[in-house]
Write an enzyme that holds these catalytic residues in place. Sequence first.
Site, PDB file in Angstrom:
ATOM      1  N   ILE A  22       0.818  -1.211  -0.023  1.00 41.34           N
ATOM      2  CA  ILE A  22      -0.103   0.006   0.237  1.00 41.34           C
ATOM      3  C   ILE A  22       0.920   1.174  -0.031  1.00 41.34           C
ATOM      4  CG2 ILE A  22      -1.666   1.224   1.527  1.00 41.34           C
ATOM      5  CD1 ILE A  22      -2.704  -1.453   2.270  1.00 41.34           C
ATOM      6  N   ASP A  67      13.407   3.031  10.757  1.00 39.32           N
ATOM      7  CA  ASP A  67      12.454   2.111  11.532  1.00 39.32           C
ATOM      8  C   ASP A  67      11.731   3.081  12.359  1.00 39.32           C
ATOM      9  OD1 ASP A  67      11.351   0.475  13.266  1.00 39.32           O
ATOM     10  OD2 ASP A  67      12.880  -1.093  12.911  1.00 39.32           O
ATOM     11  N   VAL A  68      10.135   3.124  12.145  1.00 40.10           N
ATOM     12  CA  VAL A  68       9.554   3.785  12.759  1.00 40.10           C
ATOM     13  C   VAL A  68       9.449   3.709  14.336  1.00 40.10           C
ATOM     14  CG1 VAL A  68       7.710   4.150  10.908  1.00 40.10           C
ATOM     15  CG2 VAL A  68       7.272   2.334  12.567  1.00 40.10           C
ATOM     16  N   ASN A  94       2.069   4.687   7.173  1.00 36.73           N
ATOM     17  CA  ASN A  94       1.507   3.435   6.604  1.00 36.73           C
ATOM     18  C   ASN A  94       2.399   2.120   7.085  1.00 36.73           C
ATOM     19  OD1 ASN A  94       0.720   1.795   4.232  1.00 36.73           O
ATOM     20  ND2 ASN A  94       2.832   1.465   4.117  1.00 36.73           N
ATOM     21  N   TYR A 162      -3.316  -7.152  16.669  1.00 35.02           N
ATOM     22  CA  TYR A 162      -3.492  -6.207  15.509  1.00 35.02           C
ATOM     23  C   TYR A 162      -4.754  -5.435  15.695  1.00 35.02           C
ATOM     24  CZ  TYR A 162      -3.673  -5.052  10.547  1.00 35.02           C
ATOM     25  OH  TYR A 162      -3.668  -4.263   9.367  1.00 35.02           O
ATOM     26  N   LYS A 166      -4.850  -1.229  15.774  1.00 37.48           N
ATOM     27  CA  LYS A 166      -5.572  -0.448  14.910  1.00 37.48           C
ATOM     28  C   LYS A 166      -6.514   0.291  15.191  1.00 37.48           C
ATOM     29  CE  LYS A 166      -2.703  -1.213  11.337  1.00 37.48           C
ATOM     30  NZ  LYS A 166      -1.974  -0.213  10.533  1.00 37.48           N
TER      31      LYS A 166
HETATM   32  P1  NDP Z   1       3.361  -4.731   3.485  1.00 40.32           P
HETATM   33  O1  NDP Z   1       3.805  -5.770   4.294  1.00 40.32           O
HETATM   34  O2  NDP Z   1       3.175  -5.183   2.167  1.00 40.32           O
HETATM   35  O3  NDP Z   1       4.263  -3.427   3.673  1.00 40.32           O
HETATM   36  C1  NDP Z   1       4.529  -2.811   4.588  1.00 40.32           C
HETATM   37  C2  NDP Z   1       5.909  -2.112   4.607  1.00 40.32           C
HETATM   38  O4  NDP Z   1       6.302  -1.406   6.046  1.00 40.32           O
HETATM   39  C3  NDP Z   1       7.211  -3.121   4.191  1.00 40.32           C
HETATM   40  O5  NDP Z   1       7.864  -2.455   3.523  1.00 40.32           O
HETATM   41  C4  NDP Z   1       7.709  -2.986   5.631  1.00 40.32           C
HETATM   42  O6  NDP Z   1       9.022  -3.368   5.553  1.00 40.32           O
HETATM   43  C5  NDP Z   1       7.555  -1.893   6.281  1.00 40.32           C
HETATM   44  N1  NDP Z   1       7.645  -1.711   7.586  1.00 40.32           N
HETATM   45  C6  NDP Z   1       7.258  -2.857   8.614  1.00 40.32           C
HETATM   46  N2  NDP Z   1       7.709  -2.278   9.638  1.00 40.32           N
HETATM   47  C7  NDP Z   1       8.384  -1.215   9.694  1.00 40.32           C
HETATM   48  C8  NDP Z   1       9.027  -0.388  10.895  1.00 40.32           C
HETATM   49  N3  NDP Z   1       9.039  -0.858  11.991  1.00 40.32           N
HETATM   50  N4  NDP Z   1       9.661   0.693  10.045  1.00 40.32           N
HETATM   51  C9  NDP Z   1       9.605   0.971   8.653  1.00 40.32           C
HETATM   52  N5  NDP Z   1       9.037   0.212   7.859  1.00 40.32           N
HETATM   53  C10 NDP Z   1       8.307  -0.594   8.300  1.00 40.32           C
HETATM   54  O7  NDP Z   1       2.096  -4.076   3.903  1.00 40.32           O
HETATM   55  P2  NDP Z   1       0.871  -3.473   3.426  1.00 40.32           P
HETATM   56  O8  NDP Z   1       1.330  -2.676   2.436  1.00 40.32           O
HETATM   57  O9  NDP Z   1      -0.347  -4.660   3.250  1.00 40.32           O
HETATM   58  O10 NDP Z   1       0.221  -2.638   4.741  1.00 40.32           O
HETATM   59  C11 NDP Z   1       0.430  -1.469   4.920  1.00 40.32           C
HETATM   60  C12 NDP Z   1      -0.225  -0.846   6.061  1.00 40.32           C
HETATM   61  O11 NDP Z   1      -1.700  -1.159   5.697  1.00 40.32           O
HETATM   62  C13 NDP Z   1       0.012  -1.385   7.411  1.00 40.32           C
HETATM   63  O12 NDP Z   1       0.086  -0.420   8.463  1.00 40.32           O
HETATM   64  C14 NDP Z   1      -1.170  -2.422   7.459  1.00 40.32           C
HETATM   65  O13 NDP Z   1      -1.483  -2.742   8.881  1.00 40.32           O
HETATM   66  C15 NDP Z   1      -2.393  -1.618   6.774  1.00 40.32           C
HETATM   67  N6  NDP Z   1      -3.231  -2.605   6.456  1.00 40.32           N
HETATM   68  C16 NDP Z   1      -3.153  -3.630   5.305  1.00 40.32           C
HETATM   69  C17 NDP Z   1      -4.040  -4.194   5.149  1.00 40.32           C
HETATM   70  C18 NDP Z   1      -3.914  -5.387   4.009  1.00 40.32           C
HETATM   71  O14 NDP Z   1      -4.926  -6.322   3.877  1.00 40.32           O
HETATM   72  N7  NDP Z   1      -2.731  -5.717   3.225  1.00 40.32           N
HETATM   73  C19 NDP Z   1      -5.514  -4.311   5.479  1.00 40.32           C
HETATM   74  C20 NDP Z   1      -5.469  -2.956   6.391  1.00 40.32           C
HETATM   75  C21 NDP Z   1      -4.655  -2.310   7.027  1.00 40.32           C
HETATM   76  P3  NDP Z   1       9.733  -4.961   5.789  1.00 40.32           P
HETATM   77  O15 NDP Z   1       9.372  -5.612   4.406  1.00 40.32           O
HETATM   78  O16 NDP Z   1      11.030  -4.815   6.246  1.00 40.32           O
HETATM   79  O17 NDP Z   1       8.782  -5.542   7.005  1.00 40.32           O
END
Ligand code: NDP
Length: 257
Positions: A22, A67-68, A94, A162, A166
Amino acid sequence: MYLEKFKLSGKTAFITGGGQGIGLACAEALAEAGAKVIIGDRDSKVADSAKASLKAKGFDIETAIMDVTDTKRVAEVAADLVARHGKVDILVNNAGIARSETPAETVTDEHWLNVIDVNLNGTFWCCREFGKHMLKARSGAIVNVGSMSGFIVNKPQEQCFYNASKAGVHHLTKSLAAEWGARGVRVNAVAPTYIDTPLNAFVKSTPKMYDAWIGGTPMARMGQVEEIASVVLFLASEAASLMTGSIVLVDGGYTCW
Ligand code: NDP
């Protein structure tokens, strides 16, 4: 006149976890609208590959490895971007993680803390550090990525960690919107249903979950990343100038039933 409000020319936007899923779609949407986009991600390979994929589409973006959950690094990145770009107008929180289904009574301390740390604490650290600069400029738009799971509990889900993280993001959004509304900073959230990304590959591969979810969705299909990014673009833009504290559900109708 109306289309102009969606344009982000001259704006700077920072997206956490923008390397894939996303976040990457949001980066493309905001860049296409004219913003200078900076992707923050914790893995330099993921960030570099995102930068290359957007470059191939004609968008010149920057990356910041962060890292957030690292408050010092979040503050550093915010200060650096403001110093180099003069301001950060848009923050998209995000970055988020999910963990596999786990009955509440067996969730370990580490498991609980890890999810809360990234999803809720990380969102707050970024709001606080970028928000300070936005408040000084008396201008800014923050879009937090919450979840439909912050409103309801999916049947037959075992994801209390989770869901709670959220729901926290949603209420944080409203709290900051109330505090900062008169000071020029809008804070909203988007709350997606399941979207086809690596984060929830476990849903697709678990027929019990996948079937229950599709069966419970009036539109009977999975969401795509672009369908979240376009709502994020709207909330980040002047087209949403009267919106703050809103949690916009994008769920294919799941919560109607
Ligand atoms: P992805 O896992 O595809 O992408 C998430 C990205 O965030 C990855 O690049 C990940 O890196 C990065 N990330 C994770 N932890 C950290 C951190 N501590 N600091 C910096 N970067 C970090 O997830 P989505 O795109 O699916 O999800 C994006 C957001 O949408 C999230 O907040 C998720 O909870 C929310 N969401 C998603 C849904 C879904 O169905 N996909 C539904 C509802 C909400 P790395 O690869 O290193 O982990």
